[in-house]
Design a protein around this motif. Structure first.
Motif, PDB file in Angstrom:
ATOM      1  N   ASP A 125       0.960  -1.271  -0.015  1.00  0.00           N
ATOM      2  CA  ASP A 125       0.168   0.055  -0.054  1.00  0.00           C
ATOM      3  C   ASP A 125       0.931   1.247  -0.002  1.00  0.00           C
ATOM      4  O   ASP A 125       0.771   2.192   0.993  1.00  0.00           O
ATOM      5  CB  ASP A 125      -1.182  -0.040   1.194  1.00  0.00           C
ATOM      6  N   HIS A 152      -4.632  -1.217   5.466  1.00  0.00           N
ATOM      7  CA  HIS A 152      -3.638  -0.198   6.034  1.00  0.00           C
ATOM      8  C   HIS A 152      -3.537  -0.353   7.700  1.00  0.00           C
ATOM      9  O   HIS A 152      -2.825   0.565   8.260  1.00  0.00           O
ATOM     10  CB  HIS A 152      -3.919   0.944   5.793  1.00  0.00           C
ATOM     11  N   SER A 191       0.853   0.151   6.103  1.00  0.00           N
ATOM     12  CA  SER A 191       0.872   0.929   4.852  1.00  0.00           C
ATOM     13  C   SER A 191       2.279   1.736   4.633  1.00  0.00           C
ATOM     14  O   SER A 191       2.787   2.059   5.892  1.00  0.00           O
ATOM     15  CB  SER A 191      -0.178   1.620   4.372  1.00  0.00           C
TER      16      SER A 191
END
Length: 299
Positions: free
Chosen positions: A31, A231, A248
């Motif tokens: 991410d 995340h 993330s």
């Protein structure tokens, strides 16, 4: 639940296997959402932290596993604009790839990478204006839906995937989500309004994704599983459901990841800290672990 289970089963069954041992070293990030350095590029805030961290891991001989959503290809139409915005990052990743130490997984925001022809067309080379011709970037790179790290001695498996398989909207309707993000949410993002379809911004969706993941892990003999997507960093205790998340690279002013070294796993954070003399430095902080991987192994 059945369809998300089926999607995770498929990802696991078709995963690329990477054999490792206690001497192997891996860093897992996901991410990153690398964008075009515009106001909507969430990665731009942390790119110096990320580059410094990744350079450290390269110099220390780590392999790099990227667990999806590396490139933000919902907000950005072309990879080219992302490459030119963050070229130093891609040239560093190229060094990992040249040494067979780069393992790439696609997520919902870079799902176009599941098409090998797209990857070949956009990632194998790029036009370098200095020499006036195409030069190699990632050459023969392949993207995977999932990777299984398999320990050579113990046989223990670590299942790595992005995690949007447990998020039916972002798996099945990713093209619709991409359209909405591109047309509607990108301009709103500049004004600070979040995309409600993202589990990272929608707590109820996040909980549902994690619940489905845990159910699948429990049904698969507590297979050690590592996601991105939400995340939200997760680091379970041995004996709990073995569901990890590397977090993330777009947290405010920090990035999180998972390190595997000496047969153990750790959750780490890289962030900016102030020295006594007022200068800034990028430091690594250990958040959880290290815990021996074998402690999560079930017979």
């Amino acid at each position: 639940m059945f369809s998300s289970r089926k999607r995770l089963d498929h990802a696991y069954k078709n995963a690329k296997t990477v054999v490792f041992n206690d001497n192997s070293k891996f860093i897992l990030f996901s991410d990153c959402h690398r964008g075009d350095n515009s106001f909507a590029d969430d990665f731009a805030n942390n790119r110096n932290i990320y580059f410094h961290a990744l350079k450290h891991y390269y110099q220390e001989g780590f392999q790099y596993c990227e667990l999806g959503d590396g490139d933000e290809l919902w907000e950005n139409i072309s990879f080219n604009s992302i490459l030119h915005a963050h070229k130093n990052v891609f040239l560093l990743m190229q060094q990992f790839h040249k040494e067979n130490k780069l393992h790439m997984i696609w997520g919902n925001h870079d799902m176009v990478y599941r098409n090998p022809n797209y990857v070949k067309r956009h990632l194998s080379s790029y036009f370098d204006p200095k020499v006036g011709e195409d030069v190699e970037l990632f050459g023969d790179i392949t993207y995977n839906e999932a990777i299984v790290l398999k320990h050579a001695e113990t046989g223990q498996e670590l299942f790595l995937t992005h995690g949007h398989q447990a998020d039916w909207w972002n798996f099945l309707f990713w093209k619709w989500s991409r359209f909405m993000v591109r047309i509607l949410w990108k301009p709103l993002n500049v004004m600070g309004i979040a995309d409600p379809t993202s589990p990272a911004k929608n707590y109820k969706e996040l909980i549902k994704v994690e619940r489905r993941a845990k159910k699948w892990i429990a049904d698969n003999n507590n297979l050690l599983t590592i996601f991105g997507h939400t995340h939200r960093p997760r680091f379970p205790e041995p004996g709990d459901i073995a569901f990890f998340n590397d977090g993330s690279c777009v947290h405010p002013r920090s990035i999180t990841g998972l390190e595997i070294e000496n047969g153990a796993i750790s959750l780490i954070k890289w962030h900016i800290a102030t020295r006594d003399d007022g200068t800034l430095q990028i430091i690594r902080t250990l958040l959880e672990g290290p815990v021996k991987l074998i402690n999560y192994k079930t017979e």
